[in-house]
Design an enzyme around this catalytic site. Sequence first.
Site, PDB file in Angstrom:
ATOM      1  N   LEU A  65       0.878  -1.158   0.000  1.00  0.00           N
ATOM      2  CA  LEU A  65       0.000   0.000   0.000  1.00  0.00           C
ATOM      3  C   LEU A  65       0.921   1.215   0.000  1.00  0.00           C
ATOM      4  O   LEU A  65       1.853   1.273   0.813  1.00  0.00           O
ATOM      5  CB  LEU A  65      -0.902   0.014   1.240  1.00  0.00           C
ATOM      6  CG  LEU A  65      -1.957  -1.086   1.354  1.00  0.00           C
ATOM      7  CD1 LEU A  65      -2.730  -0.948   2.660  1.00  0.00           C
ATOM      8  CD2 LEU A  65      -2.922  -1.041   0.162  1.00  0.00           C
ATOM      9  N   ASP A  66       0.674   2.171  -0.894  1.00  0.00           N
ATOM     10  CA  ASP A  66       1.575   3.322  -0.937  1.00  0.00           C
ATOM     11  C   ASP A  66       1.402   4.191   0.308  1.00  0.00           C
ATOM     12  O   ASP A  66       0.494   3.981   1.120  1.00  0.00           O
ATOM     13  CB  ASP A  66       1.399   4.122  -2.239  1.00  0.00           C
ATOM     14  CG  ASP A  66       0.037   4.780  -2.366  1.00  0.00           C
ATOM     15  OD1 ASP A  66      -0.458   5.329  -1.352  1.00  0.00           O
ATOM     16  OD2 ASP A  66      -0.528   4.766  -3.467  1.00  0.00           O
ATOM     17  N   ILE A  67       2.258   5.164   0.460  1.00  0.00           N
ATOM     18  CA  ILE A  67       2.315   5.951   1.690  1.00  0.00           C
ATOM     19  C   ILE A  67       1.002   6.662   1.997  1.00  0.00           C
ATOM     20  O   ILE A  67       0.658   6.868   3.168  1.00  0.00           O
ATOM     21  CB  ILE A  67       3.482   6.966   1.623  1.00  0.00           C
ATOM     22  CG1 ILE A  67       3.727   7.607   2.996  1.00  0.00           C
ATOM     23  CG2 ILE A  67       3.237   8.018   0.540  1.00  0.00           C
ATOM     24  CD1 ILE A  67       5.007   8.432   3.053  1.00  0.00           C
TER      25      ILE A  67
END
Length: 258
Positions: free
Chosen positions: A119-121
């Site tokens: 999951l990206d930031i």
Amino acid sequence: MPTKPPRQDDRPEGDRIAKLLARAGIASRREVERMIGEGRVTIDGKPVETPATFLTSLRGVSVDGKPVAAPEPAQLFAFHKPTGLITAERDPRGRSTIYDALVNALPKDAPRVMPVGRLDINTEGLLLLTNDGELKRLMELPSSGVPRTYRARAFGEVSQQQLDDLIEGVEIEGVRYGSIDANLERGSGRNVWVEMTITEGKNREVRRVLEWLGLKVNRLIRTAYGPFELGDLPRGAAVRLRKQDVGRFISSLRKGRP
């Protein structure tokens, strides 16, 4: 002791060392191959020269000088990832990672775990973790068809018909995205909520598809991965998933019915 890499159809007994180390939860196959290239993996004190080394067990194998224990049964943990965390073990830019939060979130007896996918930031929600590198790889493969469900809040306007058309897939800037099941939930002002289920998990897939539809995503939450749901798991918390549920899922995955 290791055997020579296979020649033609003469496959040695056992499995490649990278597969065995991934199964033991050391790292992903790709990462293990990098570690071998750096001379960090040894057998009876001698550096392994190639990932194509076949073994029947991990007896005598060490990583960074530490003997590798026999693989434990596969476990899965659900983690409610907050925004602001990198899905990585370390970040060259010094940003906080999921492991900073997992130190206190995981059960005290939890084994070393790896994230299933990323999951990206700026994305929050369900992140699955496992101690089994082979299970991780199988769950991540697009060919496995494991569904991932997201809820996105986005600025702009979109119709259910536009979302329905995504079931046929779409090509954006030369990248083909497979079938997407999308539903318009509700709106508030100029913001809309859209639920999307994908099975490929390509990089930033949900954001890119919604941007292609003219929407600007300002919140993205993963709510499910396969049969496992985020539910009411508190943000920043992690729980071990039930052994029976994990066993059923692994069985269905191997039969091609995730």
